[in-house]
Scaffold this motif. Structure first.
Motif, mmCIF file in Angstrom:
data_model
loop_
_atom_site.group_PDB
_atom_site.id
_atom_site.type_symbol
_atom_site.label_atom_id
_atom_site.label_comp_id
_atom_site.label_asym_id
_atom_site.label_seq_id
_atom_site.Cartn_x
_atom_site.Cartn_y
_atom_site.Cartn_z
ATOM 1 N N LEU A 85 0.798 -1.216 0.000
ATOM 2 C CA LEU A 85 0.000 0.000 0.000
ATOM 3 C C LEU A 85 0.835 1.273 0.000
ATOM 4 C CD1 LEU A 85 -2.645 -1.179 2.608
ATOM 5 C CD2 LEU A 85 -2.909 -1.088 0.109
ATOM 6 N N MET A 86 1.911 1.284 0.771
ATOM 7 C CA MET A 86 2.713 2.501 0.882
ATOM 8 C C MET A 86 4.028 2.192 1.578
ATOM 9 S SD MET A 86 0.701 4.483 3.972
ATOM 10 C CE MET A 86 2.091 5.385 4.619
ATOM 11 N N VAL A 87 4.939 3.159 1.506
ATOM 12 C CA VAL A 87 6.207 3.105 2.217
ATOM 13 C C VAL A 87 6.347 4.403 2.986
ATOM 14 C CG1 VAL A 87 8.720 2.992 1.984
ATOM 15 C CG2 VAL A 87 7.269 1.637 0.461
ATOM 16 N N ALA A 137 -4.964 4.301 0.781
ATOM 17 C CA ALA A 137 -3.743 4.552 1.539
ATOM 18 C C ALA A 137 -2.980 5.763 1.012
ATOM 19 C CB ALA A 137 -2.834 3.323 1.503
ATOM 20 N N CYS A 138 -3.225 6.125 -0.240
ATOM 21 C CA CYS A 138 -2.442 7.184 -0.881
ATOM 22 C C CYS A 138 -3.170 8.528 -0.831
ATOM 23 C CB CYS A 138 -2.134 6.806 -2.332
ATOM 24 S SG CYS A 138 -0.983 7.952 -3.119
ATOM 25 N N HIS A 139 -2.434 9.583 -0.536
ATOM 26 C CA HIS A 139 -3.023 10.924 -0.474
ATOM 27 C C HIS A 139 -3.527 11.404 -1.833
ATOM 28 C CE1 HIS A 139 1.049 11.870 -1.840
ATOM 29 N NE2 HIS A 139 0.546 13.000 -2.296
ATOM 30 N N THR A 140 -3.181 10.704 -2.910
ATOM 31 C CA THR A 140 -3.652 11.084 -4.244
ATOM 32 C C THR A 140 -5.051 10.550 -4.533
ATOM 33 O OG1 THR A 140 -2.732 9.114 -5.295
ATOM 34 C CG2 THR A 140 -1.296 11.064 -5.150
ATOM 35 N N TYR A 151 0.345 3.035 -7.836
ATOM 36 C CA TYR A 151 -0.729 2.967 -8.829
ATOM 37 C C TYR A 151 -0.244 3.287 -10.245
ATOM 38 C CZ TYR A 151 -0.745 8.043 -8.294
ATOM 39 O OH TYR A 151 -0.373 9.362 -8.257
ATOM 40 N N ARG A 152 1.066 3.499 -10.408
ATOM 41 C CA ARG A 152 1.627 3.798 -11.732
ATOM 42 C C ARG A 152 2.644 2.737 -12.122
ATOM 43 N NH1 ARG A 152 3.949 9.617 -10.792
ATOM 44 N NH2 ARG A 152 4.637 8.533 -8.925
ATOM 45 N N ARG A 153 2.585 2.330 -13.380
ATOM 46 C CA ARG A 153 3.533 1.351 -13.930
ATOM 47 C C ARG A 153 4.586 2.102 -14.745
ATOM 48 N NH1 ARG A 153 0.498 -1.413 -17.802
ATOM 49 N NH2 ARG A 153 1.239 0.169 -19.245
ATOM 50 N N VAL A 154 5.847 1.818 -14.492
ATOM 51 C CA VAL A 154 6.931 2.414 -15.280
ATOM 52 C C VAL A 154 6.952 1.722 -16.633
ATOM 53 C CG1 VAL A 154 9.414 2.770 -15.450
ATOM 54 C CG2 VAL A 154 8.273 2.960 -13.226
ATOM 55 N N THR A 181 8.462 7.264 -18.988
ATOM 56 C CA THR A 181 7.040 7.531 -18.768
ATOM 57 C C THR A 181 6.451 6.480 -17.830
ATOM 58 O OG1 THR A 181 6.375 6.204 -20.671
ATOM 59 C CG2 THR A 181 6.763 8.550 -21.058
ATOM 60 N N ALA A 182 5.281 6.824 -17.300
ATOM 61 C CA ALA A 182 4.542 5.904 -16.445
ATOM 62 C C ALA A 182 3.072 5.964 -16.828
ATOM 63 C CB ALA A 182 4.718 6.269 -14.980
ATOM 64 N N THR A 183 2.387 4.853 -16.633
ATOM 65 C CA THR A 183 0.967 4.744 -16.934
ATOM 66 C C THR A 183 0.208 4.463 -15.652
ATOM 67 O OG1 THR A 183 1.451 3.848 -19.122
ATOM 68 C CG2 THR A 183 -0.756 3.445 -18.253
ATOM 69 N N VAL A 184 -0.876 5.198 -15.431
ATOM 70 C CA VAL A 184 -1.747 4.943 -14.283
ATOM 71 C C VAL A 184 -2.489 3.642 -14.545
ATOM 72 C CG1 VAL A 184 -3.740 5.775 -12.978
ATOM 73 C CG2 VAL A 184 -1.980 7.386 -13.742
ATOM 74 N N VAL A 185 -2.374 2.699 -13.587
ATOM 75 C CA VAL A 185 -2.965 1.372 -13.775
ATOM 76 C C VAL A 185 -4.095 1.069 -12.786
ATOM 77 C CG1 VAL A 185 -0.935 0.384 -14.884
ATOM 78 C CG2 VAL A 185 -1.153 0.296 -12.383
ATOM 79 N N GLU A 186 -4.403 2.029 -11.905
ATOM 80 C CA GLU A 186 -5.492 1.863 -10.951
ATOM 81 C C GLU A 186 -6.282 3.152 -10.857
ATOM 82 O OE1 GLU A 186 -4.081 0.591 -7.129
ATOM 83 O OE2 GLU A 186 -2.940 -1.062 -7.973
ATOM 84 N N ASP A 187 -7.588 3.025 -10.756
ATOM 85 C CA ASP A 187 -8.445 4.188 -10.570
ATOM 86 C C ASP A 187 -8.420 4.635 -9.114
ATOM 87 O OD1 ASP A 187 -9.296 4.212 -13.242
ATOM 88 O OD2 ASP A 187 -10.885 2.758 -12.826
ATOM 89 N N PRO A 188 -8.609 5.934 -8.873
ATOM 90 C CA PRO A 188 -8.703 6.412 -7.487
ATOM 91 C C PRO A 188 -9.928 5.818 -6.789
ATOM 92 C CG PRO A 188 -8.518 8.252 -9.037
ATOM 93 C CD PRO A 188 -8.710 7.015 -9.841
ATOM 94 N N VAL A 189 -9.840 5.713 -5.465
ATOM 95 C CA VAL A 189 -10.967 5.215 -4.677
ATOM 96 C C VAL A 189 -11.644 6.341 -3.897
ATOM 97 C CG1 VAL A 189 -10.098 2.860 -4.510
ATOM 98 C CG2 VAL A 189 -9.454 4.529 -2.765
#
Length: 123
Positions: free
Chosen positions: A25-27, A89-92, A99-102, A107-115
Protein backbone atom coordinates in the motif's frame (compact mmCIF):
# COMPACT_ATOMS: atom_id res chain seq x y z
CA UNK A 1 14.74 -13.85 20.62
CA UNK A 2 15.89 -10.30 21.25
CA UNK A 3 14.61 -7.63 18.90
CA UNK A 4 17.62 -5.71 17.58
CA UNK A 5 16.53 -2.79 15.40
CA UNK A 6 19.01 -0.80 13.30
CA UNK A 7 17.61 2.72 13.13
CA UNK A 8 19.34 4.63 10.29
CA UNK A 9 19.50 8.27 11.41
CA UNK A 10 16.89 7.29 14.00
CA UNK A 11 14.43 5.90 11.43
CA UNK A 12 13.34 2.59 9.97
CA UNK A 13 11.69 2.15 6.58
CA UNK A 14 8.16 0.81 6.96
CA UNK A 15 6.24 -1.01 4.22
CA UNK A 16 2.48 -1.12 4.75
CA UNK A 17 0.88 -4.22 3.23
CA UNK A 18 -2.76 -5.30 3.11
CA UNK A 19 -3.00 -8.25 5.51
CA UNK A 20 -5.66 -10.01 3.41
CA UNK A 21 -4.44 -9.48 -0.16
CA UNK A 22 -0.68 -8.89 0.37
CA UNK A 23 -0.95 -5.73 -1.78
CA UNK A 24 1.78 -3.20 -0.98
CA UNK A 25 0.00 0.00 0.00
CA UNK A 26 2.71 2.50 0.88
CA UNK A 27 6.21 3.10 2.22
CA UNK A 28 6.95 5.47 5.09
CA UNK A 29 9.29 5.82 8.07
CA UNK A 30 9.07 5.23 11.80
CA UNK A 31 11.31 5.91 14.73
CA UNK A 32 11.14 4.09 18.06
CA UNK A 33 8.33 6.32 19.35
CA UNK A 34 6.17 5.82 16.24
CA UNK A 35 6.69 2.06 16.49
CA UNK A 36 5.75 2.09 20.19
CA UNK A 37 2.57 4.08 19.44
CA UNK A 38 1.68 1.61 16.69
CA UNK A 39 2.14 -1.36 19.02
CA UNK A 40 0.23 0.33 21.87
CA UNK A 41 -2.77 1.49 19.83
CA UNK A 42 -3.01 -1.03 16.99
CA UNK A 43 -3.12 1.89 14.52
CA UNK A 44 -0.29 2.76 12.13
CA UNK A 45 1.90 5.64 13.25
CA UNK A 46 4.73 7.07 11.20
CA UNK A 47 7.31 9.83 11.40
CA UNK A 48 7.31 12.48 8.68
CA UNK A 49 10.81 13.65 7.82
CA UNK A 50 9.51 16.58 5.75
CA UNK A 51 7.12 17.84 8.47
CA UNK A 52 9.31 16.69 11.38
CA UNK A 53 6.34 15.23 13.22
CA UNK A 54 4.47 12.04 14.05
CA UNK A 55 1.29 11.16 12.22
CA UNK A 56 -1.34 8.52 12.53
CA UNK A 57 -2.35 7.18 9.13
CA UNK A 58 -5.89 8.34 8.44
CA UNK A 59 -5.93 11.02 11.13
CA UNK A 60 -7.12 13.61 8.58
CA UNK A 61 -8.80 11.44 5.94
CA UNK A 62 -10.34 8.74 8.11
CA UNK A 63 -8.52 6.17 5.97
CA UNK A 64 -6.87 4.46 8.89
CA UNK A 65 -4.63 1.43 9.00
CA UNK A 66 -5.46 -1.11 11.71
CA UNK A 67 -2.25 -3.02 12.26
CA UNK A 68 -2.71 -6.77 12.55
CA UNK A 69 0.98 -7.63 12.71
CA UNK A 70 4.39 -5.97 12.67
CA UNK A 71 7.30 -7.87 11.17
CA UNK A 72 10.98 -6.98 11.02
CA UNK A 73 13.37 -7.88 8.21
CA UNK A 74 16.48 -10.03 8.63
CA UNK A 75 18.81 -7.02 9.07
CA UNK A 76 16.57 -5.23 11.57
CA UNK A 77 16.48 -2.08 9.44
CA UNK A 78 12.98 -2.29 7.93
CA UNK A 79 9.50 -3.07 9.20
CA UNK A 80 6.43 -4.55 7.57
CA UNK A 81 3.06 -3.39 8.89
CA UNK A 82 0.39 -5.91 7.86
CA UNK A 83 -2.74 -3.78 7.98
CA UNK A 84 -6.45 -3.63 7.42
CA UNK A 85 -6.76 -0.51 5.27
CA UNK A 86 -9.89 1.64 5.46
CA UNK A 87 -10.34 3.59 2.21
CA UNK A 88 -7.29 4.56 0.22
CA UNK A 89 -3.74 4.55 1.54
CA UNK A 90 -2.44 7.18 -0.88
CA UNK A 91 -3.02 10.92 -0.47
CA UNK A 92 -3.65 11.08 -4.24
CA UNK A 93 -6.90 9.16 -3.79
CA UNK A 94 -5.63 5.73 -4.79
CA UNK A 95 -5.84 2.58 -2.69
CA UNK A 96 -2.06 2.08 -3.04
CA UNK A 97 0.73 4.58 -3.56
CA UNK A 98 1.97 2.18 -6.26
CA UNK A 99 -0.73 2.97 -8.83
CA UNK A 100 1.63 3.80 -11.73
CA UNK A 101 3.53 1.35 -13.93
CA UNK A 102 6.93 2.41 -15.28
CA UNK A 103 6.80 1.96 -19.04
CA UNK A 104 10.21 2.67 -20.51
CA UNK A 105 12.16 4.60 -17.90
CA UNK A 106 10.80 7.89 -19.25
CA UNK A 107 7.04 7.53 -18.77
CA UNK A 108 4.54 5.90 -16.45
CA UNK A 109 0.97 4.74 -16.93
CA UNK A 110 -1.75 4.94 -14.28
CA UNK A 111 -2.96 1.37 -13.77
CA UNK A 112 -5.49 1.86 -10.95
CA UNK A 113 -8.45 4.19 -10.57
CA UNK A 114 -8.70 6.41 -7.49
CA UNK A 115 -10.97 5.21 -4.68
CA UNK A 116 -11.65 8.71 -3.29
CA UNK A 117 -11.39 12.36 -4.30
CA UNK A 118 -8.55 14.00 -2.36
CA UNK A 119 -10.07 17.47 -2.88
CA UNK A 120 -13.13 16.35 -0.90
CA UNK A 121 -11.07 14.75 1.87
CA UNK A 122 -8.24 17.26 2.34
CA UNK A 123 -9.55 20.83 2.58
Amino acid sequence: MTLDLEFDDGLLTVVAQDADTDEVLMVAHADRTALERTLETGRAYYYSRSRDEYWQKGETSGHVQDVREVRVDCDGDALLYRVEQTGGACHTGHRSCFYRRVDDGETATVVEDPVFDPDEVYD
